[in-house]
Write an enzyme that holds these catalytic residues in place. Structure first.
Site, PDB file in Angstrom:
ATOM      1  CB  CYS A   2       8.307 -11.871  14.312  1.00 28.63           C
ATOM      2  SG  CYS A   2       9.353 -10.542  13.735  1.00 28.63           S
ATOM      3  NE  ARG A  27       3.358 -14.851  13.015  1.00 30.81           N
ATOM      4  CZ  ARG A  27       2.158 -14.299  13.003  1.00 30.81           C
ATOM      5  NH1 ARG A  27       1.138 -14.969  12.523  1.00 30.81           N
ATOM      6  NH2 ARG A  27       1.964 -13.093  13.476  1.00 30.81           N
ATOM      7  CD1 TRP A  73       9.672 -10.555   6.652  1.00 33.34           C
ATOM      8  CD2 TRP A  73       9.127  -8.628   7.630  1.00 33.34           C
ATOM      9  NE1 TRP A  73       9.438  -9.633   5.656  1.00 33.34           N
ATOM     10  CE2 TRP A  73       9.098  -8.438   6.226  1.00 33.34           C
ATOM     11  CE3 TRP A  73       8.822  -7.537   8.445  1.00 33.34           C
ATOM     12  CZ2 TRP A  73       8.781  -7.234   5.630  1.00 33.34           C
ATOM     13  CZ3 TRP A  73       8.496  -6.318   7.847  1.00 33.34           C
ATOM     14  CH2 TRP A  73       8.473  -6.171   6.450  1.00 33.34           C
ATOM     15  CG  ASN A  99       4.665 -10.806  15.861  1.00 32.18           C
ATOM     16  OD1 ASN A  99       5.082 -10.081  14.959  1.00 32.18           O
ATOM     17  ND2 ASN A  99       3.484 -11.377  15.828  1.00 32.18           N
ATOM     18  N   GLY A 100       6.070  -7.627  16.637  1.00 31.33           N
ATOM     19  CA  GLY A 100       5.367  -6.345  16.611  1.00 31.33           C
ATOM     20  C   GLY A 100       6.364  -5.213  16.518  1.00 31.33           C
ATOM     21  CD  GLU A 483      -3.554 -13.337  -6.838  1.00 33.64           C
ATOM     22  OE1 GLU A 483      -3.392 -12.171  -6.494  1.00 33.64           O
ATOM     23  OE2 GLU A 483      -3.152 -14.299  -6.150  1.00 33.64           O
ATOM     24  CE  LYS A 487       0.272 -15.328  -5.580  1.00 31.95           C
ATOM     25  NZ  LYS A 487      -0.900 -14.691  -5.057  1.00 31.95           N
ATOM     26  CD  GLU A 490       3.236 -13.166  -3.783  1.00 34.66           C
ATOM     27  OE1 GLU A 490       2.131 -13.653  -3.998  1.00 34.66           O
ATOM     28  OE2 GLU A 490       3.481 -12.534  -2.751  1.00 34.66           O
ATOM     29  CG  HIS A 506      -4.887   4.214 -23.175  1.00 35.81           C
ATOM     30  ND1 HIS A 506      -5.289   5.236 -24.006  1.00 35.81           N
ATOM     31  CD2 HIS A 506      -5.926   3.351 -23.113  1.00 35.81           C
ATOM     32  CE1 HIS A 506      -6.530   5.014 -24.410  1.00 35.81           C
ATOM     33  NE2 HIS A 506      -6.937   3.862 -23.875  1.00 35.81           N
ATOM     34  CE  LYS A 605      -0.265 -17.293   3.655  1.00 33.37           C
ATOM     35  NZ  LYS A 605      -0.442 -17.262   2.195  1.00 33.37           N
TER      36      LYS A 605
HETATM   37  C1  AGP Z   1      -0.180 -12.771  -1.611  1.00 37.31           C
HETATM   38  O1  AGP Z   1       0.407 -13.728  -2.409  1.00 37.31           O
HETATM   39  C2  AGP Z   1       0.737 -11.956  -0.810  1.00 37.31           C
HETATM   40  N1  AGP Z   1       1.642 -12.739  -0.075  1.00 37.31           N
HETATM   41  C3  AGP Z   1       0.167 -10.730  -0.142  1.00 37.31           C
HETATM   42  O2  AGP Z   1      -0.132  -9.829  -1.164  1.00 37.31           O
HETATM   43  C4  AGP Z   1      -1.079 -10.855   0.764  1.00 37.31           C
HETATM   44  O3  AGP Z   1      -2.204 -11.156  -0.010  1.00 37.31           O
HETATM   45  C5  AGP Z   1      -1.279  -9.539   1.526  1.00 37.31           C
HETATM   46  O4  AGP Z   1      -0.167  -9.302   2.330  1.00 37.31           O
HETATM   47  C6  AGP Z   1      -2.531  -9.520   2.346  1.00 37.31           C
HETATM   48  O5  AGP Z   1      -2.516 -10.509   3.329  1.00 37.31           O
HETATM   49  P1  AGP Z   1      -3.825 -10.931   4.093  1.00 37.31           P
HETATM   50  O6  AGP Z   1      -4.776 -11.497   3.096  1.00 37.31           O
HETATM   51  O7  AGP Z   1      -3.383 -11.939   5.095  1.00 37.31           O
HETATM   52  O8  AGP Z   1      -4.389  -9.701   4.726  1.00 37.31           O
END
Ligand code: AGP
Length: 610
Positions: A2, A27, A73, A99-100, A483, A487, A490, A506, A605
């Site tokens: 948020c 956020r 969020w 926010n929280g 990674e 990507k 997501e 395996h 984010k």
């Molecule tokens: C990455 O593309 C993601 N959006 C997510 O995995 C992110 O890396 C994770 O939430 C950790 O966030 P941070 O690095 O801000 O702690």
């Protein structure tokens, strides 16, 4: 998660708040709302994006010089108009954005219901404003009522409160969720981070945990929730407005991918001296002795930052010869980890706000470990609770999918590994000179890797309709594979898995058929021959192979369906180059599938809930 924004001053609050919410949409973006002091307390709120709220209120009177807004969020209560913030007290005179999470909200709610309070949303936030209202009915001073209420809640919050009866003030408070106050001439700005503020003032106060502020046009009073008056420290922002714009790119993610030559260079600036064979890390220099003798390092992080941690494990073990364990921060404290004052814990986080990582840090701290942070957002929470650390200096990352933050984290971990090796004498000076000389070249090599963009867009066209995808690599190619898979998942919503290439036989090999794209990290390094064998195993089962190869490689080219070349480099730096084409591949596939690249569904984010 948020995002929150508040304004009190002489300008139109609506314009400042709506613009600020757009900057904070990373956020959370499932609903948005704004409260304005406009001949009474007026609230506009709507499920959907900030732009939906804007469109929805086009013909409304949006004037007023005091206001606050929220982009959500969802945690408690589905995204809907009624669960959107701001929320009102029962008498409608108070309003809150939050926010929280208020963890003990259900107990408080039951007690308030017993007293006759009626709630109109499913949120924890509405409970908090009713609690404040309840206390305020016995305590005339609103600031005091808020302070007393905050002493009753358990959880995390960054809140702003407006009152119809006190139209010329805002009350703000934080615990566990970030909050910045911008200081202008006869005006104040409040936000979850500095991005909504930088356009108007460079002078900011980072409110500390458990602080509460009374904000008027020409007065700011800060105290702790234990009622001790504080003298806030005003600092100057180094953030530039241009860093927050798309700069001609279609998406922030693409801009951020293309920024990597610059961000990796910024990350190394003033820290490496190739001619002298020296690494200098001011942030951890006071711990040089500890690093000389430390017997174990534990890395904690989530998501992409966890992948960077896995690359760090390879580098630190290889060069500094210190055993490293990499843990999901989100799992760390749900067992009883063996951790002591002898250990160094490295917490990696782009946002510096991830709740799981913060909780893991707290546990490691309780057990006496020395904590280093690797964070991108300057002034965020994690750098404040760690003993020492190194900023990544990648600049603001706005696309929800992390790109330049990953390569900057890997760069910092490379510097740390070489710094530790230097301190412990586990690397020859001549080797350090050549490693640093090669590292200094990496930004130019990333630039070369970006030149495959057009070819990658053509490959993306062939795979845009896939339902699944495997990413395989060995050694430090394995975290790169993880990674790449994250990507793709997501931003394109294609199911993807990353595996160590040798693990394929395996289990995952059962998935291979003519519809399964497999992306291999098949560059010329120590595992090249073995990866070639894995490629043949996939081809024998008719899988479609895309291989990331070293420039000029002909062997793999003859075996696979598509190759993407990256420049040759020292094996230690492979993740910094091999990740680039995978970022571009995901990006193009997501665009071709019509996905919202910068704001993928269900994500935010900074993940400030556990
Ligand atoms: C990455 O593309 C993601 N959006 C997510 O995995 C992110 O890396 C994770 O939430 C950790 O966030 P941070 O690095 O801000 O702690």
């Amino acid at each position: 998660m948020c995002g929150i924004v508040g304004y009190i001053g002489h300008r139109d609050a609506w314009d400042i708040v709506i613009k600020g919410l757009k900057r904070l949409e990373y956020r959370g973006y499932d609903s948005a709302g704004i409260a304005l002091m406009n001949g009474g307390l007026k609230i506009h709120k709507k499920a959907g994006k900030v732009s939906d709220l804007e469109a929805h209120t086009l013909h409304e009177d949006r004037s007023g010089t005091t206001g606050m807004g929220h982009t959500r969020w969802a945690t408690h209560g589905a995204p809907s108009d009624r669960n959107s913030h701001p929320h009102r007290s029962g008498d409608g005179k108070l309003s809150i954005i939050h926010n929280g999470i208020i963890e003990n909200y259900s107990v408080i709610k039951e007690a308030l219901q017993a007293k006759g309070h009626v709630f109109s949303s499913d949120t924890d936030t509405e409970v908090l404003i009713h609690l404040i209202e309840d206390i305020h009915s016995d305590t005339t001073d609103l600031l005091e009522a808020v302070r007393l209420a905050l002493n009753e809640v358990i959880g995390a919050y960054a809140i702003v409160i407006m009152s119809q009866d006190s139209p010329d003030q805002l009350i703000a408070a934080r615990k566990g969720s970030p909050m910045v106050i911008g200081v202008g001439e006869g005006e104040y700005f409040i936000a979850s981070d500095a991005t909504p503020i930088v356009e108007y003032t460079k002078n900011v106060i980072y409110l500390k945990d458990s602080q509460i502020a009374l904000v008027k046009r020409d007065e700011l009073v800060v105290k702790t929730i234990d009622n001790i008056i504080q003298t806030p420290y005003i600092q100057e922002l180094s953030l530039q407005l241009e860093m927050l714009e798309k700069g001609g790119f279609e998406h922030f993610m693409l801009k951020e991918i293309y920024e990597q030559p610059r961000s990796v260079r910024d990350c190394m600036r003033g820290r490496i001296y190739p001619n002298e064979g020296k690494v200098q890390l001011g942030g951890i220099k006071d711990y040089a002795d500890k690093l000389k003798n430390v017997e174990r390092i534990v890395v904690i992080a989530c998501g992409t930052s966890w992948h960077a941690g896995l690359v760090g494990e390879y580098l630190i073990e290889e060069y500094a010869r210190i055993p490293v364990e990499v843990e999901y921060a989100s799992e760390f404290r749900y067992r009883n980890p063996i951790i002591s004052e002898k250990d160094i814990v490295i917490a990696i986080s782009q946002s510096g706000e991830t709740a799981d990582t913060m909780a893991a840090i707290e546990l490691a701290k309780e057990r006496g470990a020395t904590i280093f942070g690797i964070c991108n957002v300057v002034g965020s929470s994690i750098p404040r609770i760690t003993d020492a650390g190194v900023y990544t200096h990648a600049g603001p990352e706005i696309g929800v999918a992390s790109t330049k933050a990953f390569t900057a984290q890997v760069t910092v971990l490379t510097l740390m590994a070489l710094y530790m090796a230097q301190q412990r004498g586990t690397i020859k000076q001549s080797d350090l000179v050549s490693m640093l000389t090669e590292l200094d070249e990496i930004p130019s090599l990333i630039e070369q890797a970006l030149k495959s963009d057009e070819k990658i867009a053509e490959i993306a066209e062939k795979f845009k309709d896939s339902s699944n995808c495997l990413f395989l690599g060995r050694g430090s190619g394995f975290p790169v594979a993880l990674e790449g898979a994250l990507k793709l998942k997501e931003i394109s919503y294609i199911h993807a898995e990353g595996y160590p290439a040798a693990e394929m036989k395996h289990g995952p090999i059962a998935l291979i058929d003519e519809d399964m794209p497999v992306v291999f990290i098949a560059t010329k390094n120590s595992s090249y021959e073995k990866v070639i064998s894995n490629i043949q195993e996939v081809k024998a089962r008719k899988g479609k192979v895309i291989a990331i190869v070293t420039e000029g490689d002909k062997t793999v080219k003859e075996m696979v369906d598509y190759t993407i070349e990256i420049p040759a480099c020292n094996e230690a730096y492979l993740p910094l180059l091999a990740t680039i084409p995978l970022q571009l591949l995901s990006y193009h596939i997501a665009v071709l599938r019509g996905c919202n690249v910068d704001q993928p569904r269900n994500l935010a984010k900074s993940v400030t809930v556990e």
